[in-house]
Design a protein around this motif. Structure first.
Motif, mmCIF file in Angstrom:
data_model
loop_
_atom_site.group_PDB
_atom_site.id
_atom_site.type_symbol
_atom_site.label_atom_id
_atom_site.label_comp_id
_atom_site.label_asym_id
_atom_site.label_seq_id
_atom_site.Cartn_x
_atom_site.Cartn_y
_atom_site.Cartn_z
ATOM 1 N N ALA A 208 0.841 -1.205 0.000
ATOM 2 C CA ALA A 208 0.000 0.000 0.000
ATOM 3 C C ALA A 208 0.873 1.251 0.000
ATOM 4 N N LEU A 209 1.966 1.223 0.749
ATOM 5 C CA LEU A 209 2.885 2.359 0.770
ATOM 6 C C LEU A 209 3.500 2.567 -0.612
ATOM 7 N N ALA B 122 3.823 5.861 -5.471
ATOM 8 C CA ALA B 122 3.796 5.951 -6.939
ATOM 9 C C ALA B 122 2.715 6.932 -7.388
ATOM 10 N N GLU B 123 1.559 6.863 -6.765
ATOM 11 C CA GLU B 123 0.471 7.791 -7.116
ATOM 12 C C GLU B 123 0.841 9.227 -6.761
ATOM 13 N N ALA B 124 1.484 9.430 -5.619
ATOM 14 C CA ALA B 124 1.912 10.774 -5.222
ATOM 15 C C ALA B 124 2.922 11.331 -6.221
ATOM 16 N N ARG B 125 3.895 10.512 -6.640
ATOM 17 C CA ARG B 125 4.873 10.962 -7.635
ATOM 18 C C ARG B 125 4.194 11.319 -8.948
ATOM 19 N N ARG B 126 3.201 10.529 -9.358
ATOM 20 C CA ARG B 126 2.487 10.805 -10.604
ATOM 21 C C ARG B 126 1.761 12.150 -10.525
ATOM 22 N N ILE B 127 1.075 12.388 -9.427
ATOM 23 C CA ILE B 127 0.331 13.639 -9.255
ATOM 24 C C ILE B 127 1.281 14.828 -9.183
ATOM 25 N N ARG C 138 1.700 17.992 -11.995
ATOM 26 C CA ARG C 138 1.543 19.400 -11.638
ATOM 27 C C ARG C 138 2.867 20.178 -11.709
ATOM 28 N N GLY C 139 3.920 19.509 -12.159
ATOM 29 C CA GLY C 139 5.201 20.179 -12.299
ATOM 30 C C GLY C 139 5.904 20.440 -10.989
ATOM 31 N N LEU C 140 5.598 19.641 -9.971
ATOM 32 C CA LEU C 140 6.167 19.853 -8.643
ATOM 33 C C LEU C 140 7.371 18.983 -8.340
#
Length: 99
Positions: A75-76, A81-86, A90-92
């Motif tokens: 789950a982590l 992976a989802e956080a990196r994608r988002i 957003r260019g962050l």
């Protein structure tokens, strides 16, 4: 209203455009908002005015990530992976994480 002209390199323009898109703003509206932030009424230095909030958020997220990782490493991994994608969308993310 005054019009200003500012030259930036292509890479910076692309990053700003991604951030504007991520905020659902036109490029001009985004740049105006950034300039307004730089003129903080309380006289704080715009590039460090939110350091304490950021530090607290990082501490909280580190505790949560540690707890989740202990309970479910998969789950982590999926959440990161989802956080990196988002963030990339957003260019962050800078450097190798940027898309």
């Amino acid at each position: 209203m005054v019009t200003i002209v500012v030259r930036v390199d292509d890479a910076l323009h692309a990053r700003l455009a991604r951030r504007a898109s991520g905020a659902n703003l036109s490029f001009s509206a985004f740049v105006r908002a950034v300039l307004e932030q730089a003129m903080d009424d309380r006289g704080r230095y715009v590039f460090s005015s939110h350091d304490e909030i950021l530090a607290t958020a990082i501490q909280i997220l580190s505790i949560v990530a540690t707890a989740v990782g202990q309970q479910s490493p998969r789950a982590l991994e999926q959440g990161m992976a989802e956080a990196r994608r988002i963030l990339a969308q957003r260019g962050l993310l800078g450097g190798e994480g940027a898309q």
